[in-house]
Design a protein around this motif. Structure first.
Motif, PDB file in Angstrom:
ATOM      1  N   GLN A 155     -22.316  51.227  -6.221  1.00 14.51           N
ATOM      2  CA  GLN A 155     -20.886  50.959  -6.188  1.00 14.51           C
ATOM      3  C   GLN A 155     -20.231  51.456  -7.466  1.00 14.51           C
ATOM      4  O   GLN A 155     -20.814  51.415  -8.554  1.00 14.51           O
ATOM      5  CB  GLN A 155     -20.615  49.465  -6.024  1.00 14.51           C
ATOM      6  CG  GLN A 155     -19.124  49.128  -5.919  1.00 14.51           C
ATOM      7  CD  GLN A 155     -18.870  47.637  -5.734  1.00 14.51           C
ATOM      8  OE1 GLN A 155     -19.713  46.918  -5.212  1.00 14.51           O
ATOM      9  NE2 GLN A 155     -17.704  47.173  -6.160  1.00 14.51           N
ATOM     10  N   HIS A 156     -19.010  51.951  -7.312  1.00 17.22           N
ATOM     11  CA  HIS A 156     -18.251  52.457  -8.458  1.00 17.22           C
ATOM     12  C   HIS A 156     -16.824  51.950  -8.339  1.00 17.22           C
ATOM     13  O   HIS A 156     -16.124  52.254  -7.370  1.00 17.22           O
ATOM     14  CB  HIS A 156     -18.280  53.995  -8.466  1.00 17.22           C
ATOM     15  CG  HIS A 156     -17.431  54.605  -9.535  1.00 17.22           C
ATOM     16  ND1 HIS A 156     -17.576  54.304 -10.869  1.00 17.22           N
ATOM     17  CD2 HIS A 156     -16.405  55.517  -9.459  1.00 17.22           C
ATOM     18  CE1 HIS A 156     -16.697  54.998 -11.585  1.00 17.22           C
ATOM     19  NE2 HIS A 156     -15.971  55.738 -10.752  1.00 17.22           N
ATOM     20  N   SER A 157     -16.384  51.131  -9.291  1.00 17.65           N
ATOM     21  CA  SER A 157     -15.028  50.583  -9.280  1.00 17.65           C
ATOM     22  C   SER A 157     -14.106  51.435 -10.146  1.00 17.65           C
ATOM     23  O   SER A 157     -14.538  52.024 -11.141  1.00 17.65           O
ATOM     24  CB  SER A 157     -15.024  49.140  -9.785  1.00 17.65           C
ATOM     25  OG  SER A 157     -15.792  48.304  -8.944  1.00 17.65           O
ATOM     26  N   TYR A 158     -12.837  51.498  -9.756  1.00 20.50           N
ATOM     27  CA  TYR A 158     -11.856  52.270 -10.514  1.00 20.50           C
ATOM     28  C   TYR A 158     -10.463  51.717 -10.242  1.00 20.50           C
ATOM     29  O   TYR A 158     -10.263  50.905  -9.349  1.00 20.50           O
ATOM     30  CB  TYR A 158     -11.915  53.756 -10.130  1.00 20.50           C
ATOM     31  CG  TYR A 158     -12.092  54.025  -8.640  1.00 20.50           C
ATOM     32  CD1 TYR A 158     -11.119  53.645  -7.700  1.00 20.50           C
ATOM     33  CD2 TYR A 158     -13.225  54.676  -8.156  1.00 20.50           C
ATOM     34  CE1 TYR A 158     -11.283  53.900  -6.351  1.00 20.50           C
ATOM     35  CE2 TYR A 158     -13.397  54.936  -6.803  1.00 20.50           C
ATOM     36  CZ  TYR A 158     -12.415  54.555  -5.906  1.00 20.50           C
ATOM     37  OH  TYR A 158     -12.573  54.805  -4.564  1.00 20.50           O
ATOM     38  N   ARG A 159      -9.478  52.148 -11.021  1.00 19.50           N
ATOM     39  CA  ARG A 159      -8.097  51.720 -10.796  1.00 19.50           C
ATOM     40  C   ARG A 159      -7.487  52.456  -9.622  1.00 19.50           C
ATOM     41  O   ARG A 159      -6.634  51.933  -8.915  1.00 19.50           O
ATOM     42  CB  ARG A 159      -7.261  51.948 -12.054  1.00 19.50           C
ATOM     43  CG  ARG A 159      -7.615  51.032 -13.215  1.00 19.50           C
ATOM     44  CD  ARG A 159      -6.594  51.162 -14.321  1.00 19.50           C
ATOM     45  NE  ARG A 159      -5.258  50.784 -13.856  1.00 19.50           N
ATOM     46  CZ  ARG A 159      -4.145  51.012 -14.544  1.00 19.50           C
ATOM     47  NH1 ARG A 159      -4.212  51.645 -15.706  1.00 19.50           N
ATOM     48  NH2 ARG A 159      -2.971  50.628 -14.066  1.00 19.50           N
ATOM     49  N   TYR A 160      -7.921  53.702  -9.444  1.00 17.48           N
ATOM     50  CA  TYR A 160      -7.459  54.524  -8.330  1.00 17.48           C
ATOM     51  C   TYR A 160      -8.482  55.638  -8.104  1.00 17.48           C
ATOM     52  O   TYR A 160      -9.212  56.028  -9.026  1.00 17.48           O
ATOM     53  CB  TYR A 160      -6.069  55.116  -8.617  1.00 17.48           C
ATOM     54  CG  TYR A 160      -5.953  55.808  -9.949  1.00 17.48           C
ATOM     55  CD1 TYR A 160      -6.393  57.134 -10.123  1.00 17.48           C
ATOM     56  CD2 TYR A 160      -5.417  55.145 -11.047  1.00 17.48           C
ATOM     57  CE1 TYR A 160      -6.291  57.754 -11.346  1.00 17.48           C
ATOM     58  CE2 TYR A 160      -5.319  55.763 -12.276  1.00 17.48           C
ATOM     59  CZ  TYR A 160      -5.750  57.072 -12.419  1.00 17.48           C
ATOM     60  OH  TYR A 160      -5.659  57.691 -13.645  1.00 17.48           O
ATOM     61  N   PRO A 161      -8.583  56.152  -6.894  1.00 15.34           N
ATOM     62  CA  PRO A 161      -9.587  57.170  -6.588  1.00 15.34           C
ATOM     63  C   PRO A 161      -9.133  58.568  -7.015  1.00 15.34           C
ATOM     64  O   PRO A 161      -7.988  58.964  -6.787  1.00 15.34           O
ATOM     65  CB  PRO A 161      -9.715  57.085  -5.058  1.00 15.34           C
ATOM     66  CG  PRO A 161      -8.362  56.620  -4.611  1.00 15.34           C
ATOM     67  CD  PRO A 161      -7.835  55.724  -5.690  1.00 15.34           C
ATOM     68  N   ILE A 191     -26.727  58.271   5.294  1.00 21.00           N
ATOM     69  CA  ILE A 191     -25.990  57.937   4.081  1.00 21.00           C
ATOM     70  C   ILE A 191     -24.532  57.690   4.441  1.00 21.00           C
ATOM     71  O   ILE A 191     -23.946  58.428   5.231  1.00 21.00           O
ATOM     72  CB  ILE A 191     -26.086  59.072   3.038  1.00 21.00           C
ATOM     73  CG1 ILE A 191     -27.548  59.281   2.630  1.00 21.00           C
ATOM     74  CG2 ILE A 191     -25.242  58.759   1.812  1.00 21.00           C
ATOM     75  CD1 ILE A 191     -27.760  60.472   1.708  1.00 21.00           C
ATOM     76  N   GLY A 192     -23.975  56.635   3.888  1.00 22.64           N
ATOM     77  CA  GLY A 192     -22.570  56.319   4.112  1.00 22.64           C
ATOM     78  C   GLY A 192     -21.817  56.301   2.798  1.00 22.64           C
ATOM     79  O   GLY A 192     -22.305  55.778   1.797  1.00 22.64           O
ATOM     80  N   LEU A 193     -20.628  56.869   2.790  1.00 25.58           N
ATOM     81  CA  LEU A 193     -19.767  56.868   1.612  1.00 25.58           C
ATOM     82  C   LEU A 193     -18.445  56.228   1.971  1.00 25.58           C
ATOM     83  O   LEU A 193     -17.765  56.669   2.904  1.00 25.58           O
ATOM     84  CB  LEU A 193     -19.522  58.299   1.115  1.00 25.58           C
ATOM     85  CG  LEU A 193     -18.424  58.463   0.054  1.00 25.58           C
ATOM     86  CD1 LEU A 193     -18.798  57.752  -1.252  1.00 25.58           C
ATOM     87  CD2 LEU A 193     -18.129  59.947  -0.195  1.00 25.58           C
ATOM     88  N   LYS A 194     -18.079  55.186   1.254  1.00 27.40           N
ATOM     89  CA  LYS A 194     -16.753  54.588   1.397  1.00 27.40           C
ATOM     90  C   LYS A 194     -15.919  54.975   0.197  1.00 27.40           C
ATOM     91  O   LYS A 194     -16.322  54.782  -0.950  1.00 27.40           O
ATOM     92  CB  LYS A 194     -16.838  53.068   1.468  1.00 27.40           C
ATOM     93  CG  LYS A 194     -15.473  52.373   1.599  1.00 27.40           C
ATOM     94  CD  LYS A 194     -15.397  51.051   0.853  1.00 27.40           C
ATOM     95  CE  LYS A 194     -15.200  51.229  -0.632  1.00 27.40           C
ATOM     96  NZ  LYS A 194     -15.019  49.944  -1.349  1.00 27.40           N
ATOM     97  N   ILE A 195     -14.760  55.551   0.464  1.00 26.84           N
ATOM     98  CA  ILE A 195     -13.801  55.847  -0.598  1.00 26.84           C
ATOM     99  C   ILE A 195     -12.619  54.909  -0.391  1.00 26.84           C
ATOM    100  O   ILE A 195     -11.841  55.061   0.552  1.00 26.84           O
ATOM    101  CB  ILE A 195     -13.335  57.318  -0.552  1.00 26.84           C
ATOM    102  CG1 ILE A 195     -14.530  58.261  -0.677  1.00 26.84           C
ATOM    103  CG2 ILE A 195     -12.332  57.592  -1.680  1.00 26.84           C
ATOM    104  CD1 ILE A 195     -14.174  59.726  -0.493  1.00 26.84           C
TER     105      ILE A 195
END
Length: 408
Positions: free
Chosen positions: A126-132, A101-105
């Motif tokens: 995938q999860h999009s946001y304005r900032y993490p 499993i790979g997670l990109k932040i």
């Protein structure tokens, strides 16, 4: 103890100048990794090929191959007939041998990917946001892993060998550039995201810089074209990169080697600035916003940005010039064979960017230098997430380590 060095040529020699094997029983783990690395690079190999490439005895190779087959990591292929003597039986990686499993932040989105032993994507979220934000990220991983693991059989789930996190180091320092509240970004300073995710997993969790991880994905899954020493640029919300030396990802003592985003380059006014301030996609977003154009599609639709306007041409011109200087500067330190450019962008844009870099390098004085061939990356937009997944794969099954921290 019998040792030998791999020879040039293929398959006997392999372009990777594979490390020496040893018949000493205490080195079995090294030899198994050596065999798995060779088979991954070549696609399939017979025992006799591996013996010639590594210098290991036929008996040692037979024992290793048999054990790897029994463990479900290798599978037999159809016999190769037509030569004198017994037919040769190539062995290949078993796609079901292990899962990762790979997670990109990222600064604008997070991705969670599940791959098999061959690197084929089995599932991606995938999860999009304005900032993490840390809590939101952990919640995304929790729900995402539950969904992904629920789609596996019990036997497949038991073969998940690890999770790798690819994220920018010192993320809290990017509050202003990311347009994020300082208090939210400062939470990253006090949170151990690896430990938070490890508490939910019964397999090891690893951590590496996101751009370095993307470089690792190019090394493990890409088509490096035989290059063993290359400098790698990943152009995402912010520009970054990594370095491959002698066929291995080089992170340095802190994992920050290849911090190419911080490399000084000429700015628009001729004064020095950092590569990140010129070549990042955030600069394109900023230019579009200045014209009143909503630019969220840069992050949500990396396969197709549509018609952007003159800002794209301007960004390619300035980014390519800065990247050209970065490549030439890097080449004065290490004799790289290639400079690889990939990013969170459509393939057509990546092609235009690379062509512009090649043209820009031709205008720079490179006397005394052996400049590398500049080419496009072959992994694409998901390189960081796949690079995260490659961390446990490399750590547990291949020659060389790509991580700087892992579970205890």
């Amino acid at each position: 103890m019998e040792t030998a060095t791999a020879r040039h040529g293929s398959p006997e020699a392999n372009d990777s100048l594979i490390h020496r094997g040893t018949n000493q029983s205490g080195m079995r783990d090294h030899n198994e990794r050596l065999v798995l690395s060779l088979v991954r690079q070549q696609g399939s190999l017979a025992k006799s090929d591996i013996a010639r490439m590594t210098g290991l005895s036929a008996q040692t190779v037979s024992v290793i191959m048999r054990e790897l087959e029994e463990e479900g990591l290798l599978v037999r292929q159809a016999p190769l007939r037509g030569k004198i003597g017994q037919p040769s039986i190539p062995m290949a990686l078993n796609p079901e041998g292990a899962f990762f499993i790979g997670l990109k932040i990222g600064r604008r989105s997070a991705e969670l990917v599940l791959i098999d032993f061959l690197g084929h994507v089995r599932s991606m979220l995938q999860h999009s946001y304005r900032y993490p934000a840390p809590r939101e990220t952990v919640d995304f991983v929790t729900s995402g892993m539950k969904k992904m693991r629920g789609e596996l059989t019990p036997a497949q789930d038991k073969r998940i060998a690890g999770l790798g996190i690819a994220m920018p180091f010192e993320l809290w320092n990017w509050a202003d550039t990311a347009g994020a509240p300082r208090d939210v970004m400062d939470e990253w300073r006090h949170r151990d995201i690896r430990a938070d995710i490890q508490s939910q997993c019964d397999f090891p969790v690893y951590l590496q810089n996101d751009a370095t991880s993307a470089c690792g994905a190019e090394l493990v899954f890409g088509q490096a074209g035989g290059a063993r020493d290359f400098v790698y640029f990943y152009i995402g919300a912010f520009a970054g990169g990594g370095i491959v030396l002698n066929g291995r990802l080089f992170g340095g003592p802190t994992g920050n080697a290849g911090a190419l985003g911080s490399m000084p380059v000429p700015g628009p006014d001729g004064k020095p600035t950092q590569l990140i301030d010129v070549a990042s996609i955030a600069m394109l977003e900023k230019a579009l916003n200045a014209r009143g154009v909503e630019a969220s599609h840069l992050w949500t639709s990396p396969e197709d940005w549509g018609e952007i306007g003159p800002e794209l041409a301007d960004w390619i011109a300035s980014a390519s010039q800065a990247l050209a200087y970065a490549i030439v500067a890097a080449s004065s330190v290490i004799d790289f064979e290639a400079a690889v450019v990939d990013g969170w962008m459509p393939q057509a844009v990546r092609r235009r960017l690379v062509d512009a870099i090649i043209a820009a390098i031709a205008t720079i004085d490179g006397e005394g230098l052996k400049l590398p061939a500049v080419r496009e990356g072959t992994v694409g937009i998901h390189a960081r997430a796949l690079g995260g997944a490659s961390l446990p794969l490399s750590e547990r099954f291949l020659i060389g380590s790509t991580t700087i921290s892992r579970s205890a």
